[in-house]
Enzyme design. Structure first.
Site, PDB file in Angstrom:
ATOM      1  N   SER A 173       4.004  -2.020  10.294  1.00 29.65           N
ATOM      2  CA  SER A 173       5.454  -2.062  10.513  1.00 29.65           C
ATOM      3  C   SER A 173       6.091  -3.413  10.187  1.00 29.65           C
ATOM      4  O   SER A 173       7.015  -3.852  10.876  1.00 29.65           O
ATOM      5  CB  SER A 173       5.807  -1.617  11.945  1.00 29.65           C
ATOM      6  N   ASN A 213       0.872  -1.180   0.000  1.00 26.88           N
ATOM      7  CA  ASN A 213       0.000   0.000   0.000  1.00 26.88           C
ATOM      8  C   ASN A 213       0.910   1.232   0.000  1.00 26.88           C
ATOM      9  O   ASN A 213       1.522   1.548   1.013  1.00 26.88           O
ATOM     10  CB  ASN A 213      -0.892  -0.044   1.252  1.00 26.88           C
ATOM     11  N   GLY A 229       3.095  -1.164   4.199  1.00 28.49           N
ATOM     12  CA  GLY A 229       3.112   0.266   3.900  1.00 28.49           C
ATOM     13  C   GLY A 229       4.523   0.726   3.562  1.00 28.49           C
ATOM     14  O   GLY A 229       5.024   0.533   2.452  1.00 28.49           O
ATOM     15  N   GLY A 230       5.189   1.327   4.537  1.00 27.47           N
ATOM     16  CA  GLY A 230       6.499   1.947   4.310  1.00 27.47           C
ATOM     17  C   GLY A 230       7.501   1.062   3.583  1.00 27.47           C
ATOM     18  O   GLY A 230       8.170   1.516   2.640  1.00 27.47           O
ATOM     19  N   LYS A 280       0.114   4.271  -0.252  1.00 24.54           N
ATOM     20  CA  LYS A 280      -0.508   5.460   0.371  1.00 24.54           C
ATOM     21  C   LYS A 280      -0.287   6.688  -0.518  1.00 24.54           C
ATOM     22  O   LYS A 280      -0.274   6.556  -1.743  1.00 24.54           O
ATOM     23  CB  LYS A 280       0.015   5.640   1.802  1.00 24.54           C
ATOM     24  N   HIS A 304      -9.303   0.946   5.320  1.00 24.14           N
ATOM     25  CA  HIS A 304      -7.965   1.170   5.873  1.00 24.14           C
ATOM     26  C   HIS A 304      -8.075   2.141   7.048  1.00 24.14           C
ATOM     27  O   HIS A 304      -8.888   3.062   7.029  1.00 24.14           O
ATOM     28  CB  HIS A 304      -7.020   1.727   4.807  1.00 24.14           C
ATOM     29  N   GLU A 350      -6.435   4.610   7.941  1.00 23.18           N
ATOM     30  CA  GLU A 350      -6.305   6.044   7.644  1.00 23.18           C
ATOM     31  C   GLU A 350      -7.597   6.596   7.046  1.00 23.18           C
ATOM     32  O   GLU A 350      -7.937   7.760   7.244  1.00 23.18           O
ATOM     33  CB  GLU A 350      -5.086   6.264   6.738  1.00 23.18           C
TER      34      GLU A 350
HETATM   35  P1  13P Z   1       3.380   0.388   7.588  1.00 21.59           P
HETATM   36  O1  13P Z   1       3.880  -0.895   6.989  1.00 21.59           O
HETATM   37  O2  13P Z   1       4.069   1.608   7.054  1.00 21.59           O
HETATM   38  O3  13P Z   1       3.316   0.335   9.082  1.00 21.59           O
HETATM   39  O4  13P Z   1       1.835   0.550   7.087  1.00 21.59           O
HETATM   40  C1  13P Z   1       0.986  -0.516   7.181  1.00 21.59           C
HETATM   41  C2  13P Z   1      -0.242  -0.193   6.424  1.00 21.59           C
HETATM   42  O5  13P Z   1      -0.997   0.700   6.798  1.00 21.59           O
HETATM   43  C3  13P Z   1      -0.517  -0.943   5.196  1.00 21.59           C
HETATM   44  O6  13P Z   1      -1.798  -0.694   4.717  1.00 21.59           O
END
Ligand code: 13P
Length: 258
Positions: A218, A11, A239-240, A13, A100, A102
């Site tokens: 994470s 993802n 994510g990251g 983002k 999600h 967010e």
């Molecule tokens: P991180 O891997 O950056 O913590 O984000 C997880 C996430 O929200 C994937 O949708």
């Protein structure tokens, strides 16, 4: 019970620009193609880069699937700023994320809206990755399972039995997202097991055992193996670490081998 096929989805983002999105997608695609028999993989770029990334992946005949981070539940009409399932299908999207954290916590989406989106994704023939997960406050108050159950039950209400094979759940504890602090493997397993128990009650044993539950929050190359070793963790929503091709590929290889 047959082992569930692992899945890892990135993802992105609100990150990348057009050039870096293309580069990242093609770098990841080059690394996953030899793993296509073992694992389902995908990336969810920002809406505005879906077309370019989708075309590049198609031209490379890649197994890396295209996903969207969100969509609206209406098919078309006066909904300024929104994107429909048909538009995503038109761009050869396979996956759509719903709920999600967010979207829920920054943009204010309710369980009801997430349910309508989930139903619309599945009715359009797309594959939905429905996200659930508790905040730190809820965790401290011992409400993790209650929150996950409430969110999952609300979204499952409108899901037809024939669509269940295109539904995946992602457990993403809000306090672990983007913080560098992942859930421990035992905590992740515990939450996943409880989600699967709920699925057994709502959709029945067979469907519940074949549905994948991804962990997100994470995930890094350094902690992926211990998370994916858990019996009810069927892969990850990343994510990251999905913004770096090498890190993301390392996580994908770990999931494929687990
Ligand atoms: P991180 O891997 O950056 O913590 O984000 C997880 C996430 O929200 C994937 O949708």
């Amino acid at each position: 019970m047959a082992k569930r096929r692992p899945m890892v989805v990135g993802n992105w983002k609100m990150n990348t620009d057009r050039a870096s999105a293309l580069r990242l997608a093609l770098d990841v695609a080059a690394g996953v193609d030899s793993l296509r028999a073992e694992i389902d993989t995908g990336v969810c770029p920002p809406f505005v880069y879906l077309d370019a990334v989708g075309r590049a992946l198609a031209a490379a005949n890649s197994a890396l699937a295209l996903g969207a981070q969100d969509m609206y539940f209406e098919p078309n009409g006066a909904f300024t700023g929104e994107i429909s399932a048909e538009m995503l299908r038109d761009l050869s999207c396979t996956y759509v994320l719903t709920g999600h954290s967010e979207r829920r916590h920054v943009l204010g989406e309710s369980d009801e809206m997430v349910a309508r989106k989930t139903e619309a994704v599945l009715d359009a023939g797309l594959h939905c990755i429905l996200c659930v997960g508790e905040t730190l406050e809820q965790r401290k108050a011992n409400q993790t399972n209650e929150v996950n159950e409430r969110r999952a039950r609300a979204a499952l209400k409108g899901v037809k039995p024939s669509s269940l094979s295109r539904l995946t759940i992602a457990y993403e504890p809000v306090w672990a997202i983007g913080t560098g602090v992942s859930a421990t493997p035992a905590d992740a397993q515990d939450a996943h097991e409880r989600i699967r128990d709920l699925l057994v009650r709502v959709v029945g044993q067979d469907a519940a055992q074949s549905m994948r539950i991804l962990y997100g929050g994470s995930v890094k190359p350094s902690n992926a193996a211990e998370l994916f070793a858990q019996p009810d963790v069927d892969g990850g929503l990343i994510g990251g670490a999905s913004l770096n091709a090498e890190d993301f590929l390392s996580i994908i290889r770990t999931a494929a081998a687990s």
